[in-house]
Enzyme design. Structure first.
Site, PDB file in Angstrom:
ATOM      1  N   GLY A  13     -68.606 105.484  34.738  1.00 22.31           N
ATOM      2  CA  GLY A  13     -69.448 105.279  35.923  1.00 22.31           C
ATOM      3  C   GLY A  13     -69.910 106.594  36.523  1.00 22.31           C
ATOM      4  O   GLY A  13     -71.096 106.767  36.851  1.00 22.31           O
ATOM      5  N   ASP A  33     -65.719 101.874  44.021  1.00 22.42           N
ATOM      6  CA  ASP A  33     -64.469 101.755  43.270  1.00 22.42           C
ATOM      7  C   ASP A  33     -63.439 101.044  44.140  1.00 22.42           C
ATOM      8  O   ASP A  33     -63.559 101.007  45.358  1.00 22.42           O
ATOM      9  CB  ASP A  33     -63.932 103.125  42.829  1.00 22.42           C
ATOM     10  CG  ASP A  33     -63.067 103.016  41.573  1.00 22.42           C
ATOM     11  OD1 ASP A  33     -63.559 103.314  40.467  1.00 22.42           O
ATOM     12  OD2 ASP A  33     -61.894 102.595  41.695  1.00 22.42           O
ATOM     13  N   HIS A 176     -70.523  94.875  19.788  1.00 19.36           N
ATOM     14  CA  HIS A 176     -70.104  96.247  20.107  1.00 19.36           C
ATOM     15  C   HIS A 176     -68.600  96.374  19.857  1.00 19.36           C
ATOM     16  O   HIS A 176     -67.835  96.802  20.705  1.00 19.36           O
ATOM     17  CB  HIS A 176     -70.459  96.544  21.572  1.00 19.36           C
ATOM     18  CG  HIS A 176     -70.056  97.903  22.046  1.00 19.36           C
ATOM     19  ND1 HIS A 176     -70.405  99.067  21.410  1.00 19.36           N
ATOM     20  CD2 HIS A 176     -69.326  98.280  23.135  1.00 19.36           C
ATOM     21  CE1 HIS A 176     -69.897 100.090  22.080  1.00 19.36           C
ATOM     22  NE2 HIS A 176     -69.237  99.649  23.125  1.00 19.36           N
TER      23      HIS A 176
HETATM   24  N1  APR Z   1     -63.668  97.021  41.584  1.00 19.81           N
HETATM   25  C1  APR Z   1     -64.155  98.280  41.511  1.00 19.81           C
HETATM   26  N2  APR Z   1     -63.671  99.205  40.669  1.00 19.81           N
HETATM   27  C2  APR Z   1     -62.665  98.842  39.871  1.00 19.81           C
HETATM   28  C3  APR Z   1     -62.109  97.547  39.879  1.00 19.81           C
HETATM   29  C4  APR Z   1     -62.653  96.613  40.798  1.00 19.81           C
HETATM   30  N3  APR Z   1     -62.207  95.366  40.885  1.00 19.81           N
HETATM   31  N4  APR Z   1     -61.120  97.514  38.960  1.00 19.81           N
HETATM   32  C5  APR Z   1     -61.063  98.710  38.371  1.00 19.81           C
HETATM   33  N5  APR Z   1     -61.975  99.520  38.937  1.00 19.81           N
HETATM   34  C6  APR Z   1     -62.265 100.913  38.643  1.00 19.81           C
HETATM   35  C7  APR Z   1     -61.013 101.749  38.406  1.00 19.81           C
HETATM   36  O1  APR Z   1     -60.382 102.098  39.615  1.00 19.81           O
HETATM   37  C8  APR Z   1     -61.593 102.955  37.663  1.00 19.81           C
HETATM   38  O2  APR Z   1     -61.936 104.019  38.531  1.00 19.81           O
HETATM   39  O3  APR Z   1     -62.977 101.030  37.410  1.00 19.81           O
HETATM   40  C9  APR Z   1     -62.849 102.391  37.003  1.00 19.81           C
HETATM   41  C10 APR Z   1     -62.801 102.445  35.491  1.00 19.81           C
HETATM   42  O4  APR Z   1     -62.824 103.791  35.145  1.00 19.81           O
HETATM   43  P1  APR Z   1     -61.913 104.413  33.975  1.00 19.81           P
HETATM   44  O5  APR Z   1     -60.536 103.892  34.077  1.00 19.81           O
HETATM   45  O6  APR Z   1     -62.139 105.878  33.982  1.00 19.81           O
HETATM   46  O7  APR Z   1     -62.572 103.737  32.671  1.00 19.81           O
HETATM   47  P2  APR Z   1     -63.889 104.230  31.918  1.00 19.81           P
HETATM   48  O8  APR Z   1     -63.533 105.161  30.836  1.00 19.81           O
HETATM   49  O9  APR Z   1     -64.919 104.607  32.894  1.00 19.81           O
HETATM   50  O10 APR Z   1     -64.308 102.857  31.196  1.00 19.81           O
HETATM   51  C11 APR Z   1     -64.834 101.786  31.951  1.00 19.81           C
HETATM   52  O11 APR Z   1     -66.239 101.015  30.194  1.00 19.81           O
HETATM   53  O12 APR Z   1     -66.432 101.760  28.025  1.00 19.81           O
HETATM   54  C12 APR Z   1     -65.872 100.790  28.867  1.00 19.81           C
HETATM   55  O13 APR Z   1     -63.826 100.134  27.744  1.00 19.81           O
HETATM   56  C13 APR Z   1     -64.362 100.820  28.836  1.00 19.81           C
HETATM   57  O14 APR Z   1     -64.040  98.750  30.028  1.00 19.81           O
HETATM   58  C14 APR Z   1     -64.037 100.160  30.134  1.00 19.81           C
HETATM   59  C15 APR Z   1     -65.187 100.622  31.044  1.00 19.81           C
END
Ligand code: APR
Length: 313
Positions: A13, A33, A176
């Site tokens: 994101g 987030d 994917h």
């Molecule tokens: N509302 C808002 N944010 C949320 C929620 C929610 N209900 N649940 C989780 N998050 C946030 C987490 O706090 C975290 O900051 O989503 C974010 C996910 O970020 P990362 O853990 O860094 O994961 P990322 O590598 O960005 O991947 C996100 O994309 O490629 C796909 O498989 C991957 O499903 C995953 C997604």
């Protein structure tokens, strides 16, 4: 004035926000987030590059405040858990389905006309879930995966050909997933010349395998899934919507008879513009490609069926 909301200010994101701002694609970005302070912190950090890099995009970070997302043109959904080494994208389904349903429902209250770009994995199933739980028209829901897989395909082609990357073209369709994606060897070119005229089939087959393992290889190296290419791929898709570029982008879209498939969201070349999925290009696959596409669809459909068991719609 254009506005994009990104749900999940994690690796993917925040990278997407960074690329959208750096390339001056939108006027306002809202990062949301669930973790207190994360979105706010990432927004300020990116904004502190504005003077150095020269952009004017406003970036707002919020913790779970959906009112701030109102009237977004596009909502990008990355919230959920990323995969860890050894995990498949499909193993994330239970956790991510609940999160995706919750966030898209909340976004829609404040942005009833938005277009959704879904990234959370397993992406094909999360895109299908979004369609089913919102009831929106199919043009407004796009899964981002094919453009990322295509970037990886072109990267490995570039290496095999020792080529100029800007002259390589190639496309990955299908699901994917590591085993469901279909890098289309027959359609890949180097400055218009089919790559199967330039590379021996054994090398081209290795390019295909490397592409399919591309995400898992990075997950193993990084300890979590990749983010630069996924974030940039999402921004490329968002740009085509916001600027109505009508790019052909392999995207996960709802099929209603195209490619002889129905009631499924899966990757096919699509024209992406202001209205989201403006049309699907039904390229004529040969017998082998059709078999791969049918197998891929069956696997995606099996994953979709898990949604029914966990009662998300
Ligand atoms: N509302 C808002 N944010 C949320 C929620 C929610 N209900 N649940 C989780 N998050 C946030 C987490 O706090 C975290 O900051 O989503 C974010 C996910 O970020 P990362 O853990 O860094 O994961 P990322 O590598 O960005 O991947 C996100 O994309 O490629 C796909 O498989 C991957 O499903 C995953 C997604």
């Amino acid at each position: 004035m254009t506005k994009v909301t990104i749900i999940g200010a994690g690796n993917v994101g925040a990278t997407c926000a960074n690329v959208l701002a750096f390339n001056k694609i939108v006027s306002t970005i809202v990062l949301v987030d669930i973790r207190e302070g994360i979105a706010e912190g990432k927004a300020i950090d990116i904004l502190q590059t504005a003077q150095t890099l020269g952009f004017e995009t406003n970036i707002i970070g919020v913790t779970n405040d959906y009112e701030a997302t109102c009237d977004s043109d596009v909502v990008v959904v990355t919230s959920g858990i990323p995969r860890k080494p050894g995990m498949t994208r499909e193993e994330l389904i239970g956790t991510n389905a609940v999160i995706v349903k919750d966030v898209v429902t909340r976004c829609l209250v404040h942005s009833p006309n938005t277009i959704f770009v879904i990234i959370s994995n397993p992406m094909d199933t999360m895109t299908y879930l979004t369609l089913k739980c919102t009831g929106l028209k199919k043009n407004r829901i796009i899964g981002m995966g094919g453009i990322l897989d295509s970037s990886r395909f072109k990267y490995f082609l570039k290496i095999a050909l020792k080529a100029n990357p800007s002259q390589i073209d190639g496309m990955v369709i299908g699901g994917h997933g590591d085993t469901t994606m279909i890098p289309l060897k027959r359609f890949a070119t180097y400055n218009g010349i089919p790559v199967n005229k330039l590379l021996p089939s054994i090398i081209l087959d290795k390019v295909v395998i490397d592409t399919m393992n591309g995400g898992a290889t990075l997950t193993k190296l990084l300890g979590t899934s990749a983010w630069y290419a996924p974030g940039a791929s999402a921004a490329y898709l968002v740009e085509s919507i916001i600027k109505n570029y009508k790019r052909i982008i392999p995207s996960c879209v709802y099929l209603d008879g195209e490619y002889k498939q129905k009631d499924i969201c899966i990757g096919v070349p699509s024209i992406i513009g202001r209205y989201g999925v403006e049309s699907i290009i039904d390229i004529k696959l040969n017998v082998d490609e059709t078999e791969l596409f049918n197998n891929s669809s069956e696997t995606v459909r099996n994953t979709n069926n898990i949604l029914k068991n966990i009662n998300v719609f």
